[in-house]
Design a protein around this motif. Structure first.
Motif, short mmCIF file in Angstrom:
data_model
loop_
_atom_site.label_atom_id
_atom_site.label_comp_id
_atom_site.label_asym_id
_atom_site.label_seq_id
_atom_site.Cartn_x
_atom_site.Cartn_y
_atom_site.Cartn_z
N GLY A 58 0.34 -1.14 0.11
CA GLY A 58 -0.12 0.01 -0.11
C GLY A 58 1.03 1.30 0.15
N SER A 110 0.12 5.55 -1.55
CA SER A 110 -0.65 6.58 -0.83
C SER A 110 -0.90 6.64 0.09
CB SER A 110 -1.76 6.85 -1.89
OG SER A 110 -3.24 7.14 -0.70
N ILE A 159 -0.74 6.64 4.09
CA ILE A 159 0.10 5.73 4.89
C ILE A 159 1.40 5.14 4.93
CG2 ILE A 159 0.70 4.52 6.93
CD1 ILE A 159 -2.47 5.34 8.02
N GLY A 160 1.50 4.78 3.08
CA GLY A 160 2.28 3.54 3.36
C GLY A 160 3.27 4.61 2.16
N ASP A 180 1.74 -2.14 -4.30
CA ASP A 180 0.68 -1.71 -4.60
C ASP A 180 0.03 -2.27 -5.74
OD1 ASP A 180 -0.30 1.32 -2.63
OD2 ASP A 180 -1.42 1.01 -4.60
N ARG A 181 -1.46 -2.04 -5.74
CA ARG A 181 -1.77 -2.38 -6.57
C ARG A 181 -2.03 -1.13 -7.72
NH1 ARG A 181 -8.26 -3.06 -4.59
NH2 ARG A 181 -8.29 -0.60 -3.53
N ASP A 182 -1.50 -0.04 -7.05
CA ASP A 182 -1.68 0.82 -8.18
C ASP A 182 -0.28 1.01 -8.90
OD1 ASP A 182 -2.19 3.68 -9.45
OD2 ASP A 182 -3.15 4.64 -7.89
N ASP A 211 -0.86 -7.34 -5.85
CA ASP A 211 -2.08 -7.17 -5.53
C ASP A 211 -1.94 -7.82 -4.09
OD1 ASP A 211 -4.84 -7.40 -4.87
OD2 ASP A 211 -5.67 -7.34 -6.33
N THR A 224 -4.13 -9.34 -2.04
CA THR A 224 -5.29 -10.48 -1.64
C THR A 224 -4.64 -12.20 -2.99
OG1 THR A 224 -6.33 -10.24 -3.98
CG2 THR A 224 -7.00 -8.69 -2.29
N GLY A 264 -4.86 -1.14 3.02
CA GLY A 264 -6.27 -1.47 3.26
C GLY A 264 -7.10 -0.98 2.02
N ALA A 292 -3.46 -1.69 11.59
CA ALA A 292 -4.98 -2.10 11.74
C ALA A 292 -5.41 -0.51 12.12
CB ALA A 292 -5.17 -2.59 13.34
N TYR A 308 -15.00 -2.91 7.45
CA TYR A 308 -13.47 -2.36 8.10
C TYR A 308 -13.32 -2.40 9.38
CZ TYR A 308 -9.98 0.82 8.52
OH TYR A 308 -8.68 1.77 8.83
N LYS A 350 -10.50 -4.69 11.12
CA LYS A 350 -9.12 -4.17 12.16
C LYS A 350 -9.46 -5.36 12.68
CE LYS A 350 -7.76 -1.79 8.68
NZ LYS A 350 -6.25 -1.94 8.21
N PRO A 391 -3.29 3.50 13.35
CA PRO A 391 -3.91 4.77 13.00
C PRO A 391 -4.96 5.36 14.08
CG PRO A 391 -2.95 3.58 11.06
CD PRO A 391 -3.29 2.82 12.13
N GLY A 392 -4.70 7.04 14.11
CA GLY A 392 -6.03 7.43 14.87
C GLY A 392 -6.54 8.13 12.80
N ILE A 394 -7.66 7.05 1.96
CA ILE A 394 -9.29 5.62 2.34
C ILE A 394 -10.61 6.05 2.06
CG2 ILE A 394 -9.09 6.30 4.98
CD1 ILE A 394 -7.99 3.16 4.63
P1 NAI Z 1 -4.91 5.25 1.48
O1 NAI Z 1 -6.57 4.86 0.15
O2 NAI Z 1 -3.98 6.63 1.35
O3 NAI Z 1 -4.11 4.17 0.87
C1 NAI Z 1 -3.84 2.53 0.36
C2 NAI Z 1 -2.84 2.20 -0.27
O4 NAI Z 1 -3.19 0.83 -0.18
C3 NAI Z 1 -3.24 2.67 -1.38
O5 NAI Z 1 -2.27 2.79 -2.80
C4 NAI Z 1 -3.86 1.37 -2.48
O6 NAI Z 1 -3.76 1.56 -3.89
C5 NAI Z 1 -3.46 0.67 -1.84
N1 NAI Z 1 -4.40 -1.06 -1.64
C6 NAI Z 1 -5.42 -1.38 -2.16
N2 NAI Z 1 -6.02 -2.43 -1.85
C7 NAI Z 1 -4.69 -3.14 -2.21
C8 NAI Z 1 -4.40 -4.41 -2.86
N3 NAI Z 1 -4.99 -5.00 -2.63
N4 NAI Z 1 -2.97 -4.85 -2.90
C9 NAI Z 1 -2.20 -3.47 -2.95
N5 NAI Z 1 -2.29 -2.67 -2.83
C10 NAI Z 1 -3.76 -2.83 -1.99
O7 NAI Z 1 -5.32 5.01 2.42
P2 NAI Z 1 -4.34 5.12 4.23
O8 NAI Z 1 -5.15 5.75 4.69
O9 NAI Z 1 -2.63 5.52 3.00
O10 NAI Z 1 -4.51 2.88 3.83
C11 NAI Z 1 -3.10 2.57 5.20
C12 NAI Z 1 -3.48 1.65 6.13
O11 NAI Z 1 -3.76 2.66 6.87
C13 NAI Z 1 -4.48 0.60 5.94
O12 NAI Z 1 -5.04 -0.67 5.93
C14 NAI Z 1 -5.99 1.45 6.61
O13 NAI Z 1 -7.17 0.83 7.19
C15 NAI Z 1 -5.26 2.13 7.71
N6 NAI Z 1 -5.70 3.19 8.48
C16 NAI Z 1 -5.63 4.33 8.04
C17 NAI Z 1 -6.69 5.83 8.64
C18 NAI Z 1 -6.42 6.96 7.91
O14 NAI Z 1 -7.08 7.92 8.78
N7 NAI Z 1 -6.61 7.00 7.29
C19 NAI Z 1 -7.22 5.27 10.20
C20 NAI Z 1 -6.86 4.16 10.16
C21 NAI Z 1 -6.24 3.13 10.13
#
Ligand code: NAI
Length: 268
Positions: A12, A15, A17-18, A36-38, A58, A60, A87, A137, A151, A155, A183-184, A190
């Motif tokens: 991930g 984008s 957090i990743g 990342d899948r993108d 991907d 999954t 996620g 998580a 979700y 989580k 994370p909060g 997301i």
């Molecule tokens: P985001 O949507 O900005 O980044 C997620 C990345 O994961 C995207 O680049 C997306 O393409 C990739 N992704 C999605 N499905 C995928 C797959 N099947 N295979 C490979 N890559 C895949 O979201 P964010 O917020 O950066 O999320 C990162 C993690 O942080 C997630 O697990 C999310 O649940 C968790 N999180 C985020 C919070 C927030 O407020 N942003 C709060 C709590 C947890």
């Protein structure tokens, strides 16, 4: 843990957090394999960093994650840090969320972490070198929310899976450490497509509120990632950069369960 010259794999990573973790890792001299899948966004992310290889994956797809591990171990000899971070969000009424969206939530949020564990742990054990696995998580993994059951449920599963993994590695006295990242609110993409194509009016205001809250009070991924690496440096299992988003909720929840009080939720 000193970070200079270490190796890390981040899922991930294109984008939010990743991506923040990847940028912070690079700053600290860590060599990277980013997944990342993108594929296009991943390429852009990797191109902007000094020693980063993009491996479109991907999470999954178990065989794709196996390939990711193969590439990373070939490149580095060993992997010091694995971030199972990819996620997705899903919102709506539990019974109305499309089955495909439920399935995707479980496949990405739980299956993706599990695929990472399956592909990397045996290789890490075979190397016998110290390593750390960080599973993302959420504070939502400690307190469920209506209108985002997939979700919340997934989580909670990541919290359980991560603690079980820690116990197993302890039992084996393996040199692999584990961290649970909760994370909060963090500014990311997301909530860009939390409906998977299906928009229910009852959900819209809830999502708007959450988006507004993240926009107003959310952390930026960069300082967030800095806090994560500081916690890793201290060898912490619980990585909670925003304790204010977790601790009051945990206390309230503990009290509710101890007192056998009913969960209650009101919008607004
Ligand atoms: P985001 O949507 O900005 O980044 C997620 C990345 O994961 C995207 O680049 C997306 O393409 C990739 N992704 C999605 N499905 C995928 C797959 N099947 N295979 C490979 N890559 C895949 O979201 P964010 O917020 O950066 O999320 C990162 C993690 O942080 C997630 O697990 C999310 O649940 C968790 N999180 C985020 C919070 C927030 O407020 N942003 C709060 C709590 C947890």
């Amino acid at each position: 843990m000193g970070f200079e010259g270490k190796s890390a794999v981040i899922t991930g990573a294109a984008s939010g957090i990743g991506l923040g973790l990847a940028q912070e890792a690079a700053k600290r001299g860590i060599r990277l394999v980013l997944a990342d899948r993108d594929a296009a966004a991943l390429e852009t992310a990797a191109d902007a960093l000094p020693d980063a290889l993009a491996v479109p994956t991907d999470v999954t797809d178990a065989s794709a994650v196996e390939r990711l591990a193969e590439v990373a171990f070939d490149r580095f000899g060993t992997v010091d840090l694995l971030f199972n971070n990819a996620g997705i969000m899903a919102t709506g009424l539990s019974w109305e969320i499309a089955p495909a969206r439920w399935d995707a939530s479980i496949a990405v949020n739980v299956g993706g972490v599990l695929n990472g564990i399956r592909a990397f742990v045996p290789r890490m054990l075979a190397k016998g070198a110290p390593a750390r696995i960080v599973n993302t998580a959420s504070v939502g993994g400690f307190g469920p929310s209506p209108l985002m059951a997939p979700y919340s449920a997934t989580k909670f599963a990541v919290v359980a899976l991560t603690e079980a993994l820690k116990g197993e590695l302890d039992m084996l006295e393996a040199p692999i450490a584990v961290s649970l990242l909760a994370p909060g609110p963090v500014r990311s993409a997301i909530f860009d497509d939390p409906f998977g194509g299906e928009i229910h009016p009852a959900t819209q205001s809830f999502v708007d509120t959450l988006r507004g809250m993240i926009g107003q009070h959310g952390m930026d991924p960069q300082p967030f990632a800095e806090a994560v690496f500081d916690a890793i440096g201290r060898g912490e299992y619980w990585i909670v950069p925003q304790p204010e988003a977790l601790d009051p909720m945990l206390e309230q929840r503990h009290r509710m369960i101890r007192d056998r009080a009913e969960p209650h939720f009101a919008l607004g």
